[in-house]
Design a protein around this motif. Sequence first.
Motif, PDB file in Angstrom:
ATOM      1  N   LEU A 161       0.832  -1.204   0.000  1.00 64.60           N
ATOM      2  CA  LEU A 161       0.000   0.000   0.000  1.00 64.60           C
ATOM      3  C   LEU A 161       0.862   1.248   0.000  1.00 64.60           C
ATOM      4  O   LEU A 161       0.576   2.230  -0.731  1.00 64.60           O
ATOM      5  N   ALA A 162       1.931   1.236   0.784  1.00 69.10           N
ATOM      6  CA  ALA A 162       2.828   2.397   0.821  1.00 69.10           C
ATOM      7  C   ALA A 162       3.498   2.602  -0.536  1.00 69.10           C
ATOM      8  O   ALA A 162       3.689   3.746  -0.993  1.00 69.10           O
ATOM      9  N   ALA A 163       3.854   1.501  -1.217  1.00 70.46           N
ATOM     10  CA  ALA A 163       4.542   1.609  -2.501  1.00 70.46           C
ATOM     11  C   ALA A 163       3.651   2.243  -3.569  1.00 70.46           C
ATOM     12  O   ALA A 163       4.078   3.167  -4.290  1.00 70.46           O
ATOM     13  N   VAL A 164       2.401   1.772  -3.680  1.00 64.95           N
ATOM     14  CA  VAL A 164       1.524   2.333  -4.715  1.00 64.95           C
ATOM     15  C   VAL A 164       1.130   3.766  -4.367  1.00 64.95           C
ATOM     16  O   VAL A 164       0.971   4.623  -5.257  1.00 64.95           O
ATOM     17  N   THR A 165       0.978   4.076  -3.077  1.00 66.59           N
ATOM     18  CA  THR A 165       0.660   5.451  -2.669  1.00 66.59           C
ATOM     19  C   THR A 165       1.822   6.371  -2.991  1.00 66.59           C
ATOM     20  O   THR A 165       1.621   7.499  -3.522  1.00 66.59           O
ATOM     21  N   ALA A 166       3.043   5.947  -2.678  1.00 68.43           N
ATOM     22  CA  ALA A 166       4.222   6.761  -2.983  1.00 68.43           C
ATOM     23  C   ALA A 166       4.365   6.961  -4.480  1.00 68.43           C
ATOM     24  O   ALA A 166       4.696   8.070  -4.954  1.00 68.43           O
ATOM     25  N   GLY A 167       4.111   5.901  -5.273  1.00 71.58           N
ATOM     26  CA  GLY A 167       4.208   6.032  -6.719  1.00 71.58           C
ATOM     27  C   GLY A 167       3.188   7.010  -7.259  1.00 71.58           C
ATOM     28  O   GLY A 167       3.493   7.839  -8.136  1.00 71.58           O
ATOM     29  N   PHE A 168       1.958   6.947  -6.748  1.00 71.80           N
ATOM     30  CA  PHE A 168       0.916   7.859  -7.207  1.00 71.80           C
ATOM     31  C   PHE A 168       1.266   9.305  -6.881  1.00 71.80           C
ATOM     32  O   PHE A 168       1.193  10.194  -7.745  1.00 71.80           O
ATOM     33  N   LEU A 169       1.683   9.570  -5.635  1.00 76.50           N
ATOM     34  CA  LEU A 169       2.010  10.935  -5.231  1.00 76.50           C
ATOM     35  C   LEU A 169       3.210  11.467  -5.993  1.00 76.50           C
ATOM     36  O   LEU A 169       3.243  12.648  -6.402  1.00 76.50           O
ATOM     37  N   ALA A 170       4.194  10.625  -6.210  1.00 75.26           N
ATOM     38  CA  ALA A 170       5.397  11.073  -6.929  1.00 75.26           C
ATOM     39  C   ALA A 170       5.057  11.484  -8.352  1.00 75.26           C
ATOM     40  O   ALA A 170       5.519  12.521  -8.848  1.00 75.26           O
ATOM     41  N   LEU A 171       4.247  10.677  -9.031  1.00 79.73           N
ATOM     42  CA  LEU A 171       3.910  10.985 -10.417  1.00 79.73           C
ATOM     43  C   LEU A 171       2.978  12.193 -10.532  1.00 79.73           C
ATOM     44  O   LEU A 171       2.999  12.906 -11.539  1.00 79.73           O
ATOM     45  N   LYS A 172       2.149  12.446  -9.522  1.00 81.26           N
ATOM     46  CA  LYS A 172       1.242  13.592  -9.556  1.00 81.26           C
ATOM     47  C   LYS A 172       1.966  14.898  -9.239  1.00 81.26           C
ATOM     48  O   LYS A 172       1.550  15.971  -9.672  1.00 81.26           O
ATOM     49  N   LEU A 173       3.048  14.794  -8.476  1.00 81.27           N
ATOM     50  CA  LEU A 173       3.751  16.003  -8.057  1.00 81.27           C
ATOM     51  C   LEU A 173       4.858  16.423  -9.015  1.00 81.27           C
ATOM     52  O   LEU A 173       5.322  17.561  -8.959  1.00 81.27           O
ATOM     53  N   VAL A 174       5.319  15.544  -9.865  1.00 79.85           N
ATOM     54  CA  VAL A 174       6.420  15.884 -10.776  1.00 79.85           C
ATOM     55  C   VAL A 174       5.864  16.138 -12.164  1.00 79.85           C
ATOM     56  O   VAL A 174       4.786  15.641 -12.530  1.00 79.85           O
ATOM     57  N   VAL A 175       6.613  16.944 -12.930  1.00 76.09           N
ATOM     58  CA  VAL A 175       6.239  17.221 -14.307  1.00 76.09           C
ATOM     59  C   VAL A 175       6.668  16.037 -15.168  1.00 76.09           C
ATOM     60  O   VAL A 175       7.791  15.532 -15.015  1.00 76.09           O
ATOM     61  N   PRO A 176       5.785  15.555 -16.060  1.00 79.94           N
ATOM     62  CA  PRO A 176       6.155  14.406 -16.878  1.00 79.94           C
ATOM     63  C   PRO A 176       7.399  14.702 -17.709  1.00 79.94           C
ATOM     64  O   PRO A 176       7.492  15.753 -18.351  1.00 79.94           O
ATOM     65  N   VAL A 177       8.350  13.796 -17.678  1.00 80.99           N
ATOM     66  CA  VAL A 177       9.594  13.979 -18.433  1.00 80.99           C
ATOM     67  C   VAL A 177       9.717  12.934 -19.535  1.00 80.99           C
ATOM     68  O   VAL A 177      10.736  12.882 -20.208  1.00 80.99           O
ATOM     69  N   TRP A 178       8.727  12.060 -19.672  1.00 79.66           N
ATOM     70  CA  TRP A 178       8.729  11.094 -20.769  1.00 79.66           C
ATOM     71  C   TRP A 178       7.377  11.127 -21.447  1.00 79.66           C
ATOM     72  O   TRP A 178       6.567  12.025 -21.190  1.00 79.66           O
ATOM     73  N   PHE A 199       1.753   9.350 -22.503  1.00 79.95           N
ATOM     74  CA  PHE A 199       0.956   8.119 -22.430  1.00 79.95           C
ATOM     75  C   PHE A 199       1.435   7.243 -21.285  1.00 79.95           C
ATOM     76  O   PHE A 199       0.635   6.766 -20.466  1.00 79.95           O
ATOM     77  N   TRP A 200       2.737   7.013 -21.247  1.00 78.22           N
ATOM     78  CA  TRP A 200       3.283   6.142 -20.207  1.00 78.22           C
ATOM     79  C   TRP A 200       3.169   6.796 -18.826  1.00 78.22           C
ATOM     80  O   TRP A 200       2.930   6.106 -17.825  1.00 78.22           O
ATOM     81  N   HIS A 201       3.322   8.111 -18.806  1.00 74.31           N
ATOM     82  CA  HIS A 201       3.171   8.802 -17.526  1.00 74.31           C
ATOM     83  C   HIS A 201       1.757   8.632 -16.984  1.00 74.31           C
ATOM     84  O   HIS A 201       1.566   8.281 -15.805  1.00 74.31           O
ATOM     85  N   GLU A 202       0.775   8.850 -17.842  1.00 68.67           N
ATOM     86  CA  GLU A 202      -0.615   8.735 -17.397  1.00 68.67           C
ATOM     87  C   GLU A 202      -0.960   7.282 -17.064  1.00 68.67           C
ATOM     88  O   GLU A 202      -1.713   7.000 -16.123  1.00 68.67           O
ATOM     89  N   ALA A 203      -0.396   6.332 -17.824  1.00 67.16           N
ATOM     90  CA  ALA A 203      -0.662   4.916 -17.548  1.00 67.16           C
ATOM     91  C   ALA A 203      -0.139   4.535 -16.166  1.00 67.16           C
ATOM     92  O   ALA A 203      -0.808   3.820 -15.401  1.00 67.16           O
ATOM     93  N   CYS A 204       1.035   5.020 -15.821  1.00 68.63           N
ATOM     94  CA  CYS A 204       1.593   4.718 -14.497  1.00 68.63           C
ATOM     95  C   CYS A 204       0.764   5.380 -13.399  1.00 68.63           C
ATOM     96  O   CYS A 204       0.543   4.785 -12.323  1.00 68.63           O
ATOM     97  N   VAL A 205       0.307   6.628 -13.655  1.00 68.80           N
ATOM     98  CA  VAL A 205      -0.530   7.302 -12.668  1.00 68.80           C
ATOM     99  C   VAL A 205      -1.801   6.502 -12.430  1.00 68.80           C
ATOM    100  O   VAL A 205      -2.206   6.276 -11.267  1.00 68.80           O
ATOM    101  N   ARG A 206      -2.441   6.046 -13.504  1.00 67.40           N
ATOM    102  CA  ARG A 206      -3.671   5.277 -13.350  1.00 67.40           C
ATOM    103  C   ARG A 206      -3.406   3.940 -12.614  1.00 67.40           C
ATOM    104  O   ARG A 206      -4.226   3.496 -11.800  1.00 67.40           O
ATOM    105  N   PHE A 222      -0.959   3.234 -10.368  1.00 66.62           N
ATOM    106  CA  PHE A 222      -0.715   3.455  -8.941  1.00 66.62           C
ATOM    107  C   PHE A 222      -1.967   3.962  -8.229  1.00 66.62           C
ATOM    108  O   PHE A 222      -2.210   3.616  -7.062  1.00 66.62           O
ATOM    109  N   GLU A 223      -2.759   4.776  -8.923  1.00 61.95           N
ATOM    110  CA  GLU A 223      -3.988   5.291  -8.319  1.00 61.95           C
ATOM    111  C   GLU A 223      -4.967   4.156  -8.020  1.00 61.95           C
ATOM    112  O   GLU A 223      -5.499   4.057  -6.909  1.00 61.95           O
ATOM    113  N   ALA A 224      -5.196   3.320  -9.019  1.00 62.72           N
ATOM    114  CA  ALA A 224      -6.118   2.201  -8.815  1.00 62.72           C
ATOM    115  C   ALA A 224      -5.541   1.198  -7.817  1.00 62.72           C
ATOM    116  O   ALA A 224      -6.279   0.608  -7.011  1.00 62.72           O
ATOM    117  N   GLY A 225      -4.205   1.007  -7.856  1.00 63.83           N
ATOM    118  CA  GLY A 225      -3.577   0.118  -6.885  1.00 63.83           C
ATOM    119  C   GLY A 225      -3.746   0.640  -5.469  1.00 63.83           C
ATOM    120  O   GLY A 225      -3.952  -0.141  -4.524  1.00 63.83           O
TER     121      GLY A 225
END
Length: 411
Positions: free
Chosen positions: A15-32, A35-42, A44-47
């Motif tokens: 739970l901590a891992a998916v929460t950290a991943g979601f917050l990290a991706l929402k707080l940083v500006v996409p650098v790649w 599509f892949w950025h949004e896929a990872c956000v979705r 971690f969010e659903a996880g």
Amino acid sequence: MQARKFSNHLGNLSLAAVTAGFLALKLVVPVWDPFWHEACVRFFEAGMVGGLADWFAVTALFRHPLGLRFIPHTNLLLKNRAQIEASIGNLVRHLLSPAQLRESLGRASLGAFFQGVLRDAGFRAYLRDKLRDVAVVVARQVAAGRLRRDLITDLQAYLETEVNYADHLGALLHDAHQRGMIDDIAEYAAEQLAEAVDRHADTIVDYVYRKIDPDFLMQFFVNKDRLKEGLPKLRGELAAIGADAAHPMRAYLRDAVVNYGVFLRGHPETQAHVKAWVLEFLASVRLVERLEGISDHATEALVGDLEQRDGRFIAAIDEGVEHFVQALDNEETRASFDQQVKAVVFALIDEQLVGKLADVAQAAMKKMDDREFVRFVEGKVADDLQYIRLNGALVGGLVGLVLYLVALASR
């Protein structure tokens, strides 16, 4: 131990891992690629949602999540504790009910089961060690004195009060007569009497003079010396009776043995005389001291043998087990063994005993306070619950990713 501790925290870590991943991706500006950025956000969010949902569900089984008592359908284990305890009792009653046992054991081949178990070298070694340990404990208890004294006291009381020696002797003589062995007994008796006369002449003369009035003997001019002089002739005659099956007195001796056997079993006064003679004999040979000596010698020998892992005791166990295993190769023996064991089990297990076992199981559960009860149940499934939470985070993330892809495809 470390792996156990890690698994206990697997749900929280996921739970901590998916929460950290979601917050990290929402707080940083996409650098790649967006599509892949949004896929990872979705993912971690659903996880995170799935992990939280499973955390709530698992926690609600055992306690109030975050201590919030107003949430319905939480702390389910304690709320249903009485039903759980009753269900455990009912389960014991069902599994051990005579009907269930008859059905289950009726299909089982207990002979084949025991044969397979006893053929296993590891179990044979375990059985030898355990039986050896039990024998060592028993031997030490005997050597300590208390058990030895009890056994000797019980054996002495049995020999002095319970055994009807005359009846047993009469039965033995009757059996010998039926088997045609009376002539052998008559021969042996004559030979032993002859040897007794030869060895104990003085004792015999003294006994005769004690038991018979000397004045009566003197009427026939029989004194101790004359009586003693006649004993060799008596000894020779007895030896002749023992050596010659056609001796005229041999038949009388055979008849006397047979009649004495009948007399022993039907004459209370003679039985009392035999009992008194045996008790006198046991006292004369100092029975208790002899039993103590036998006990000490047997205990010392047993303890010495048990100290050797390849001693006679272990060899006897191996021999007995091997003989039993080989006997079970025979179908009739195996079927007979099955029938006897099942009969014993069915005789021991009845509704009343099963009810007591169920009550014991329920009582054991009721002795626990609520905290112990929760810890006990939760401990039995702790690892599985952690993996359920991990699966919740992973499956939730995958579902979120699939929904994202479906949404893109539908645009």
